[in-house]
Design a protein around this motif. Structure first.
Motif, PDB file in Angstrom:
ATOM      1  N   ILE A  53       0.838   9.180 -14.329  1.00  0.00           N
ATOM      2  CA  ILE A  53       0.275  10.242 -15.165  1.00  0.00           C
ATOM      3  C   ILE A  53       1.341  11.294 -15.453  1.00  0.00           C
ATOM      4  N   ARG A  54       2.271  11.489 -14.509  1.00  0.00           N
ATOM      5  CA  ARG A  54       3.387  12.409 -14.757  1.00  0.00           C
ATOM      6  C   ARG A  54       4.267  11.885 -15.880  1.00  0.00           C
TER       7      ARG A  54
ATOM      8  N   ARG B 223       8.945   2.620 -20.012  1.00  0.00           N
ATOM      9  CA  ARG B 223       8.148   1.456 -20.400  1.00  0.00           C
ATOM     10  C   ARG B 223       8.395   0.271 -19.474  1.00  0.00           C
ATOM     11  N   ILE B 224       9.276   0.475 -18.494  1.00  0.00           N
ATOM     12  CA  ILE B 224       9.582  -0.561 -17.509  1.00  0.00           C
ATOM     13  C   ILE B 224       9.272  -0.075 -16.097  1.00  0.00           C
ATOM     14  N   THR B 225       9.693   1.153 -15.774  1.00  0.00           N
ATOM     15  CA  THR B 225       9.486   1.672 -14.421  1.00  0.00           C
ATOM     16  C   THR B 225       8.021   2.015 -14.182  1.00  0.00           C
ATOM     17  N   GLU B 226       7.651   2.146 -12.919  1.00  0.00           N
ATOM     18  CA  GLU B 226       6.272   2.437 -12.500  1.00  0.00           C
ATOM     19  C   GLU B 226       5.284   1.388 -13.005  1.00  0.00           C
TER      20      GLU B 226
ATOM     21  N   VAL C 219       1.750   5.818  -6.938  1.00  0.00           N
ATOM     22  CA  VAL C 219       2.018   5.260  -8.262  1.00  0.00           C
ATOM     23  C   VAL C 219       1.160   5.906  -9.344  1.00  0.00           C
ATOM     24  N   HIS C 220      -0.091   6.240  -9.044  1.00  0.00           N
ATOM     25  CA  HIS C 220      -0.942   6.827 -10.076  1.00  0.00           C
ATOM     26  C   HIS C 220      -0.462   8.227 -10.463  1.00  0.00           C
TER      27      HIS C 220
ATOM     28  N   LEU D 239       0.827  -1.204   0.000  1.00  0.00           N
ATOM     29  CA  LEU D 239       0.000   0.000   0.000  1.00  0.00           C
ATOM     30  C   LEU D 239       0.863   1.256   0.000  1.00  0.00           C
ATOM     31  N   VAL D 240       1.999   1.186   0.696  1.00  0.00           N
ATOM     32  CA  VAL D 240       2.929   2.319   0.697  1.00  0.00           C
ATOM     33  C   VAL D 240       3.467   2.549  -0.713  1.00  0.00           C
ATOM     34  N   ALA D 241       3.867   1.454  -1.366  1.00  0.00           N
ATOM     35  CA  ALA D 241       4.422   1.569  -2.716  1.00  0.00           C
ATOM     36  C   ALA D 241       3.385   2.092  -3.704  1.00  0.00           C
ATOM     37  N   MET D 242       2.129   1.696  -3.521  1.00  0.00           N
ATOM     38  CA  MET D 242       1.077   2.097  -4.446  1.00  0.00           C
ATOM     39  C   MET D 242       0.542   3.494  -4.153  1.00  0.00           C
TER      40      MET D 242
END
Length: 229
Positions: A85-86, A207-210, A80-81, A74-77
């Protein structure tokens, strides 16, 4: 890690591999006894701040846990959104730059007595890329505006698929636009006298990160088919 005071370490503290719960985020001071940076990783984007770290008998007190024990995912997520979007907006902007430069260059460059822009082999690929850029721009604006009106929980429930759509398509677009820019600029486009090769190297990692493209596609499919809610 060059200047970081702490390292966020995610480790399994309960449960089985593959389970969403049972992962905890520990804040490990940097430097600290037992934390060793073995090497700095060279990547496609040249030297970076990505270290290969090892930990040996590192002690972390209870108050250095970020979030709740076993709830590290939950911390990692949590961010993430916003990060996805950034990335999408950044990739779209870089893609548009590549296209603008290529439109201008192909109107000026006339190797056989007429501008490159008079050839449909030049026109059509650029038209397709520009069309996708225009559609993506509206989707990114719309999704970002909706995110501003929701809290993080609602974004995760209602917009996660749209964020993933923006992310994976924009990150693909910038790679395609940079590659096309290099091709249509010829030798100068491949050189470092133009920024296209750097744009490609920088944005290819998105295309790999996030969450890799495959993760984004799975997220979208899960929402469309009702596998996740």
């Amino acid at each position: 890690m060059h200047v970081a005071t702490h390292c966020a370490l995610f480790a399994r503290t309960s449960g089985e591999d593959g389970e969403a719960t049972g992962i905890t985020c520990f804040l490990v001071p940097n430097p600290t006894e037992g934390l060793q940076i073995e090497e700095w990783m060279w990547t496609f984007n040249m030297p970076t701040d990505h270290p290969h770290c090892t930990l040996k008998e590192v002690f972390v007190p209870d108050n250095d846990v970020l979030g709740d024990v076993d709830q590290g995912l939950l911390v990692a997520m949590h961010f993430v959104h916003e990060s996805r979007i950034r990335q999408a907006a950044s990739s779209l902007g870089a893609a548009q730059y590549c296209l603008n430069e290529t439109f201008a260059y192909t109107k000026e460059r006339a190797p056989f007595g007429k501008p490159l822009s008079t050839n449909q082999g030049i026109q059509f690929p650029l038209v397709e890329l520009q069309t996708e850029a225009e559609m993506l721009r509206l989707l990114i604006y719309k999704t970002a505006a909706q995110m501003d009106q929701m809290d993080k929980v609602d974004v995760a429930k209602k917009l996660t698929d749209k964020v993933s759509m923006c992310n994976y398509r924009a990150n693909r677009l910038v790679c395609d636009a940079a590659d096309t820019a290099m091709q249509f600029h010829g030798g100068i486009g491949y050189s470092r006298h133009k920024p296209f090769e750097h744009i490609y190297r920088h944005h290819r990692r998105y295309r790999i990160t996030e969450g890799a493209e495959e993760i984004q596609l799975r997220k979208i499919a899960g929402m469309l088919y009702g596998f996740v809610s």
